[in-house]
Design an enzyme around this catalytic site. Structure first.
Site, PDB file in Angstrom:
ATOM      1  N   GLU A 117      73.200 102.823  46.180  1.00 36.42           N
ATOM      2  CA  GLU A 117      72.501 104.063  46.555  1.00 36.42           C
ATOM      3  C   GLU A 117      73.412 105.288  46.584  1.00 36.42           C
ATOM      4  O   GLU A 117      73.422 106.064  47.553  1.00 36.42           O
ATOM      5  CB  GLU A 117      71.812 103.864  47.904  1.00 36.42           C
ATOM      6  CG  GLU A 117      70.826 102.690  47.890  1.00 36.42           C
ATOM      7  CD  GLU A 117      70.174 102.385  49.227  1.00 36.42           C
ATOM      8  OE1 GLU A 117      69.500 101.332  49.319  1.00 36.42           O
ATOM      9  OE2 GLU A 117      70.339 103.180  50.171  1.00 36.42           O
ATOM     10  N   ASN A 159      73.678  99.380  42.315  1.00 41.29           N
ATOM     11  CA  ASN A 159      72.363  99.050  42.859  1.00 41.29           C
ATOM     12  C   ASN A 159      71.700 100.285  43.467  1.00 41.29           C
ATOM     13  O   ASN A 159      72.355 101.057  44.160  1.00 41.29           O
ATOM     14  CB  ASN A 159      72.538  97.969  43.943  1.00 41.29           C
ATOM     15  CG  ASN A 159      71.256  97.282  44.343  1.00 41.29           C
ATOM     16  OD1 ASN A 159      70.508  96.802  43.495  1.00 41.29           O
ATOM     17  ND2 ASN A 159      70.996  97.231  45.646  1.00 41.29           N
ATOM     18  N   HIS A 195      61.529  98.322  45.844  1.00 44.51           N
ATOM     19  CA  HIS A 195      60.737  98.418  47.067  1.00 44.51           C
ATOM     20  C   HIS A 195      59.531  99.291  46.717  1.00 44.51           C
ATOM     21  O   HIS A 195      59.647 100.514  46.683  1.00 44.51           O
ATOM     22  CB  HIS A 195      61.536  99.073  48.196  1.00 44.51           C
ATOM     23  CG  HIS A 195      62.737  98.297  48.630  1.00 44.51           C
ATOM     24  ND1 HIS A 195      62.650  97.096  49.304  1.00 44.51           N
ATOM     25  CD2 HIS A 195      64.069  98.554  48.492  1.00 44.51           C
ATOM     26  CE1 HIS A 195      63.867  96.656  49.576  1.00 44.51           C
ATOM     27  NE2 HIS A 195      64.742  97.510  49.087  1.00 44.51           N
ATOM     28  N   GLU A 225      65.778  93.736  45.188  1.00 37.92           N
ATOM     29  CA  GLU A 225      65.310  93.772  46.583  1.00 37.92           C
ATOM     30  C   GLU A 225      63.791  93.929  46.649  1.00 37.92           C
ATOM     31  O   GLU A 225      63.264  94.671  47.479  1.00 37.92           O
ATOM     32  CB  GLU A 225      65.960  94.957  47.330  1.00 37.92           C
ATOM     33  CG  GLU A 225      67.475  94.990  47.325  1.00 37.92           C
ATOM     34  CD  GLU A 225      68.068  96.128  48.154  1.00 37.92           C
ATOM     35  OE1 GLU A 225      69.262  96.393  47.988  1.00 37.92           O
ATOM     36  OE2 GLU A 225      67.331  96.729  48.970  1.00 37.92           O
ATOM     37  N   ASP A 227      59.928  94.042  47.237  1.00 40.04           N
ATOM     38  CA  ASP A 227      58.826  93.805  48.150  1.00 40.04           C
ATOM     39  C   ASP A 227      57.727  94.790  47.786  1.00 40.04           C
ATOM     40  O   ASP A 227      57.990  95.821  47.155  1.00 40.04           O
ATOM     41  CB  ASP A 227      59.217  93.872  49.639  1.00 40.04           C
ATOM     42  CG  ASP A 227      60.134  95.045  49.987  1.00 40.04           C
ATOM     43  OD1 ASP A 227      61.007  94.869  50.858  1.00 40.04           O
ATOM     44  OD2 ASP A 227      59.959  96.132  49.380  1.00 40.04           O
TER      45      ASP A 227
HETATM   46  O1  G3I Z   1      72.291  91.240  63.965  1.00 45.12           O
HETATM   47  C1  G3I Z   1      71.974  92.217  64.944  1.00 45.12           C
HETATM   48  C2  G3I Z   1      71.461  91.515  66.197  1.00 45.12           C
HETATM   49  O2  G3I Z   1      72.528  90.750  66.775  1.00 45.12           O
HETATM   50  C3  G3I Z   1      70.992  92.572  67.183  1.00 45.12           C
HETATM   51  O3  G3I Z   1      70.416  91.910  68.312  1.00 45.12           O
HETATM   52  C4  G3I Z   1      69.901  93.427  66.481  1.00 45.12           C
HETATM   53  C5  G3I Z   1      69.344  94.511  67.388  1.00 45.12           C
HETATM   54  O4  G3I Z   1      70.176  95.609  67.386  1.00 45.12           O
HETATM   55  O5  G3I Z   1      70.472  94.069  65.302  1.00 45.12           O
HETATM   56  C6  G3I Z   1      70.864  93.113  64.361  1.00 45.12           C
HETATM   57  O6  G3I Z   1      71.418  93.782  63.296  1.00 45.12           O
HETATM   58  C7  G3I Z   1      70.438  94.422  62.464  1.00 45.12           C
HETATM   59  C8  G3I Z   1      70.471  93.734  61.083  1.00 45.12           C
HETATM   60  O7  G3I Z   1      69.612  94.452  60.156  1.00 45.12           O
HETATM   61  C9  G3I Z   1      70.008  92.285  61.142  1.00 45.12           C
HETATM   62  O8  G3I Z   1      68.674  92.215  61.506  1.00 45.12           O
HETATM   63  C10 G3I Z   1      70.892  95.870  62.311  1.00 45.12           C
HETATM   64  O9  G3I Z   1      70.755  96.511  63.575  1.00 45.12           O
HETATM   65  C11 G3I Z   1      69.989  96.568  61.274  1.00 45.12           C
HETATM   66  O10 G3I Z   1      70.494  97.887  61.029  1.00 45.12           O
HETATM   67  C12 G3I Z   1      70.039  95.786  59.953  1.00 45.12           C
HETATM   68  O11 G3I Z   1      69.115  96.413  59.080  1.00 45.12           O
HETATM   69  C13 G3I Z   1      69.324  96.083  57.696  1.00 45.12           C
HETATM   70  C14 G3I Z   1      69.518  97.426  56.945  1.00 45.12           C
HETATM   71  O12 G3I Z   1      69.548  97.183  55.521  1.00 45.12           O
HETATM   72  C15 G3I Z   1      70.833  98.099  57.337  1.00 45.12           C
HETATM   73  O13 G3I Z   1      71.935  97.311  56.942  1.00 45.12           O
HETATM   74  C16 G3I Z   1      68.039  95.406  57.204  1.00 45.12           C
HETATM   75  O14 G3I Z   1      67.971  94.086  57.780  1.00 45.12           O
HETATM   76  C17 G3I Z   1      68.061  95.254  55.681  1.00 45.12           C
HETATM   77  O15 G3I Z   1      66.798  94.776  55.227  1.00 45.12           O
HETATM   78  C18 G3I Z   1      68.327  96.631  55.037  1.00 45.12           C
HETATM   79  O16 G3I Z   1      68.438  96.419  53.636  1.00 45.12           O
HETATM   80  C19 G3I Z   1      68.640  97.586  52.824  1.00 45.12           C
HETATM   81  C20 G3I Z   1      69.564  97.191  51.692  1.00 45.12           C
HETATM   82  O17 G3I Z   1      70.789  96.742  52.212  1.00 45.12           O
HETATM   83  C21 G3I Z   1      69.774  98.358  50.749  1.00 45.12           C
HETATM   84  N1  G3I Z   1      68.497  98.878  50.257  1.00 45.12           N
HETATM   85  C22 G3I Z   1      67.505  99.203  51.276  1.00 45.12           C
HETATM   86  C23 G3I Z   1      67.296  98.017  52.218  1.00 45.12           C
HETATM   87  C24 G3I Z   1      66.292  98.398  53.296  1.00 45.12           C
HETATM   88  O18 G3I Z   1      66.798  99.407  54.119  1.00 45.12           O
END
Ligand code: G3I
Length: 308
Positions: A117, A159, A195, A225, A227
């Site tokens: 991105e 990506n 997406h 990715e 969906d």
């Molecule tokens: O693992 C912690 C957990 O221990 C904690 O209790 C919880 C509550 O704060 O957070 C958990 O971490 C979260 C993690 O996902 C796992 O669920 C992070 O806060 C959260 O920011 C993270 O979000 C991910 C996001 O990227 C940011 O990295 C999403 O799962 C993931 O689907 C999303 O994926 C991105 C791709 O990398 C790039 N393209 C867009 C896509 C959607 O935003």
């Protein structure tokens, strides 16, 4: 070689036998949804934790699955401490991060999303991120060279999202990767995140043309990715599910038809685990429902892979 069929995974899901039952039966490619990103790996400078990524890689290896690392350089996952660094110190941290993570997983991942991105949504140029502000526009080329040095065998991808069909953003992505190739930068392909919504997906012909022009540069492409949000489809739930099925069927079919498209990855496979709900509101964007039952979308994807 058949197409790789992948899903995004988190290590916390691997203890759930309902989850792993479907996961191991229908997928042979894994992307770490979160745990191989900079922020969760290096929460404090110089202190790295690979436990989540290692668990995913070990599980995949035990199942004979391939892994894609995601993502070495992304403005959405820069540790807070790194944002405070002066440019020279930031460059050191940036280089250390790429070398350390890519060499830690050397020989254990098929591919990396090296840069994620980096293009502005309006296609006007590069996205204004901390990487660009502190390292200049060459950070993208630097990241690919560092990744290649650290893991010479891994396929290296750029990506992005909203660049799936032809348009200002995909034109800018095309120009970016074309110029990287012209500079001799080691890039192997482009990931189209996909997406999309079931009400307004990019047109098939537009996606196919975009895939083909990238392939004509000698690059691999992959859907990275996918969906499909269905909430706004007018009509009954069954109508929404059928419209969603057709979108999955046609878009996956484009990858099946494109020889240089080597993989399709869904950003999760069960509606029980999807980032969409938190981001866009409750939806059912994936192939299986919250009870892990296959939805019409699942059969749309199956038919696409069977060229039906
Ligand atoms: O693992 C912690 C957990 O221990 C904690 O209790 C919880 C509550 O704060 O957070 C958990 O971490 C979260 C993690 O996902 C796992 O669920 C992070 O806060 C959260 O920011 C993270 O979000 C991910 C996001 O990227 C940011 O990295 C999403 O799962 C993931 O689907 C999303 O994926 C991105 C791709 O990398 C790039 N393209 C867009 C896509 C959607 O935003």
């Amino acid at each position: 070689m058949g197409k790789l069929v992948g899903t995004a995974v988190q290590s916390s899901f691997l203890g759930d036998s309902r989850y792993t039952g479907v996961f191991t039966r229908h997928f042979n490619y894994v992307t770490a949804e979160y745990e191989m990103k900079w922020d969760p790996i290096e929460r404090a400078q110089g202190v790295e934790s690979f436990s989540g990524g290692d668990a995913i890689v070990a599980f995949a290896a035990a199942q004979g699955m391939q892994v894609k690392g995601h993502a070495l350089v992304w403005h959405g996952s820069v540790p807070a401490w790194a944002n405070t660094l002066a440019p020279a110190a930031f460059r050191t941290a940036f280089e250390n991060h790429i070398r350390s993570v890519a060499s830690h997983y050397r020989g254990r991942v098929l591919a990396w999303d090296v840069v994620n991105e980096a293009v502005a949504d309006d296609g006007s140029g590069l996205r204004d991120t901390v990487f660009r502000q502190k390292l200049g526009d060459t950070y993208i080329a630097d990241a690919f060279r560092l990744a290649r040095d650290a893991d010479p065998q891994a396929l290296l991808f750029y990506n992005d999202y909203s660049g799936e069909g032809l348009g200002a953003k995909s034109n800018r992505i095309y120009d970016l990767v074309k110029s990287l190739l012209a500079q001799g930068v080691p890039i192997d392909g482009v990931g189209l995140q996909m997406h999309v919504t079931a009400t307004n997906p990019p047109p098939d012909a537009s996606i196919a043309s975009n895939m083909r022009r990238l392939a004509d540069l000698g690059l691999l492409v992959n859907i990275s990715e996918m969906d499909v949000r269905l909430r706004d489809v007018p009509g009954t739930q069954q109508t929404k599910l059928d419209v969603q099925k057709n979108v999955y069927h046609s878009i996956v079919g484009l990858c099946v038809a494109e020889p240089r498209c080597h993989a399709v990855t869904f950003w999760g496979f069960t509606d029980a685990h999807s980032w969409i709900d938190a981001q866009f509101g409750a939806d059912d964007p994936l192939l299986c429902d919250e009870q892990y039952a296959a939805k019409p979308a699942f059969f749309g994807v199956l038919d696409a892979f069977r060229r039906r």
